[in-house]
Enzyme design. Structure first.
Site, mmCIF file in Angstrom:
data_model
loop_
_atom_site.group_PDB
_atom_site.id
_atom_site.type_symbol
_atom_site.label_atom_id
_atom_site.label_comp_id
_atom_site.label_asym_id
_atom_site.label_seq_id
_atom_site.Cartn_x
_atom_site.Cartn_y
_atom_site.Cartn_z
ATOM 1 C CE LYS A 52 2.632 -28.072 -5.620
ATOM 2 N NZ LYS A 52 1.635 -28.561 -6.582
ATOM 3 C CG ASP A 62 -0.467 -34.649 -11.158
ATOM 4 O OD1 ASP A 62 0.650 -34.449 -10.635
ATOM 5 O OD2 ASP A 62 -1.268 -33.738 -11.422
ATOM 6 C CG PHE A 89 -4.723 -28.531 -8.895
ATOM 7 C CD1 PHE A 89 -5.499 -27.465 -9.331
ATOM 8 C CD2 PHE A 89 -3.341 -28.405 -8.928
ATOM 9 C CE1 PHE A 89 -4.903 -26.287 -9.790
ATOM 10 C CE2 PHE A 89 -2.739 -27.230 -9.385
ATOM 11 C CZ PHE A 89 -3.520 -26.174 -9.812
HETATM 12 C C1 LIG Z 1 0.984 -28.201 -7.862
HETATM 13 C C2 LIG Z 1 0.406 -29.262 -8.695
HETATM 14 C C3 LIG Z 1 0.347 -29.154 -10.103
HETATM 15 C C4 LIG Z 1 0.770 -27.905 -10.836
HETATM 16 O O1 LIG Z 1 2.134 -27.654 -10.728
HETATM 17 P P1 LIG Z 1 2.705 -26.229 -11.196
HETATM 18 O O2 LIG Z 1 4.189 -26.360 -11.001
HETATM 19 O O3 LIG Z 1 2.081 -25.184 -10.341
HETATM 20 O O4 LIG Z 1 2.356 -26.062 -12.626
HETATM 21 C C5 LIG Z 1 -0.144 -30.231 -10.807
HETATM 22 N N1 LIG Z 1 -0.551 -31.352 -10.195
HETATM 23 C C6 LIG Z 1 -0.504 -31.487 -8.854
HETATM 24 C C7 LIG Z 1 -0.931 -32.764 -8.240
HETATM 25 C C8 LIG Z 1 -0.032 -30.451 -8.062
HETATM 26 O O5 LIG Z 1 -0.005 -30.584 -6.731
#
Ligand SMILES: *Cc1c(COP(=O)(O)O)cnc(C)c1O
Length: 402
Positions: free
Chosen positions: A253, A224, A139
């Site tokens: 986050k 990421d 994701f």
């Molecule tokens: C939550 C998340 C995102 C997206 O972050 P947003 O602030 O909602 O745009 C991208 N990559 C990972 C791994 C995430 O957990």
């Protein structure tokens, strides 16, 4: 005074129906606790979706942003501001000693990281490489570009056509990865531990081998760490669990302790591909949000929250595994620091989350079979015991009714 039901109706009328919300309206948070509109207290084990790493309304964080709000909230990136520069220094020194760009969210951090990788290819590689390989079940966010990067077909199918340039491989399968690499491949982008996909980690051998392949083939490794960063896995950054370093890391986050901020950090030789005008953000890196993120990072360090996460997370894992041994409904526990998923053998995740809620504990579901805990990194053993006791009782109830 309006009740929960009144707000529920108003939400239906005025807010786009993109979320299936749990039936609670929160009005206050303090430390690891939340209070709903009726004054009921909850123990927060989802922490604003892995965001509230230092707990709710930490006095130091509140003080830092209050003072900053009184001084200066926004001037744009036309000018220099102190909190952005200081935050950049701290993050760079803590991580890969590169250069930072600040965004307002995780998806923008990933988007910016891929933009930088493309520009780096154009300025430094002879062939025009553009393709990024990501993993199935990954994701990376909700923009068109990052939907394309995300390895989950069901999230994408109604929004096609999506931008090209991404290819997916099964996680922890080196052969499949090697096969997927072509002359167009520019980068490999992975979450050290897949979060939204269901808490699936890269194996130690896999991520180390990926790093080696990137070195050999001249590919960039983008990690990421939007969810795994800022102490969540029991190290400040997820990659530290693997003894490797990425070329670009993305964060969000936990970074702002509740404020909307993301970042990508690139090694210096890659960072220099960007020139003035190549990328930007009106709000990104503004003094208010950066002052909060800077204080959040300092609190994480001063209160040893990374160590606490590792210790309490390990205890939580052991206790959950004891529960799993007794419970036929639990298929697997996947726990890394305080990034914890419990997979059930039946489609009962939503129901279990609601049962926790009734008992005054917040957690979240991933799909129909997995629940997850992403508590503040400051939780203690006693709070884990409370959750474990309630979980046992919920399971007893569910096993009878199943
Ligand atoms: C939550 C998340 C995102 C997206 O972050 P947003 O602030 O909602 O745009 C991208 N990559 C990972 C791994 C995430 O957990």
């Amino acid at each position: 005074m309006k009740t929960f039901q009144d707000y529920e109706k108003l939400e239906k009328k005025y807010i786009l129906p993109t979320y299936s919300r749990y039936p609670v309206l929160f009005v206050k948070g303090k430390g690891t606790k939340l209070w709903d509109i009726e004054g009921r207290e909850y123990l927060d084990f989802i922490g604003g979706l892995g965001v509230c790493v230092v707990g709710h309304s930490h006095p130091r964080l509140v003080k830092a942003i209050t003072q900053q709000a009184q001084n200066l909230m926004q001037v744009s990136n036309l000018y220099y501001t102190i909190p952005q520069i200081e935050l950049g220094k701290v993050l760079s020194e803590l991580s890969i000693r590169g250069k930072c760009f600040f965004t307002n969210s995780g998806v923008e951090a990933n988007e910016g990281a891929v933009k930088l990788a493309r520009k780096f290819a154009k300025t430094s590689m002879e062939v025009d490489k553009f393709e990024v390989i990501t993993a199935y079940r990954s994701f990376h966010g909700r923009t068109f570009e990052m939907l394309s990067a995300t390895g989950q077909a069901e999230k994408k199918k109604d929004f096609e056509p999506l931008p090209p340039g991404f290819k997916h491989v099964p996680l922890n399968d080196i052969k499949a990865l090697k096969k997927a690499i072509s002359k167009n491949t520019l980068a490999i982008m992975l979450e050290p531990i897949q979060g939204e996909g269901g808490i699936y980690p890269c194996s130690l051998e896999y991520l180390r081998e990926v790093r080696k392949i990137c070195n050999e083939e001249g590919l960039l490794l983008i990690l990421d760490e939007v969810q795994t960063g800022m102490g969540r896995t029991g190290k400040m950054f997820g990659y530290e669990n693997y003894g490797i370093e990425p070329d670009i890391i993305t964060l969000a986050k936990g970074l702002g302790g509740g404020l909307p901020i993301g970042a990508f950090i690139a090694k210096n030789e890659i960072a220099k591909a960007f020139e003035p005008g190549d990328h930007g953000s009106t709000f990104g890196g503004n003094p208010l949000v950066c002052s909060g993120a800077l204080e959040t990072v300092k609190i994480i360090i001063d209160e040893n929250l990374v160590e606490n996460c590792a210790k309490v997370g390990n205890y939580f894992k052991i206790e959950l595994e004891k529960v799993a041994k007794e419970a036929t409904l639990i298929k697997e526990i996947r726990a890394h620091g305080l990034m914890i998923g419990v997979e059930f053998s039946e489609e009962i995740a939503w129901e279990i989350v609601l049962k926790f809620l009734k008992r005054g504990i917040t957690c979240g579901n991933i799909g129909r079979k997995i629940i997850r805990f992403l508590p503040p990194l400051c939780i203690n053993y006693q709070e884990v015991d409370t959750v474990i006791t309630e979980f046992k009782s919920i399971l007893k109830e569910s096993e009878v009714s199943c």
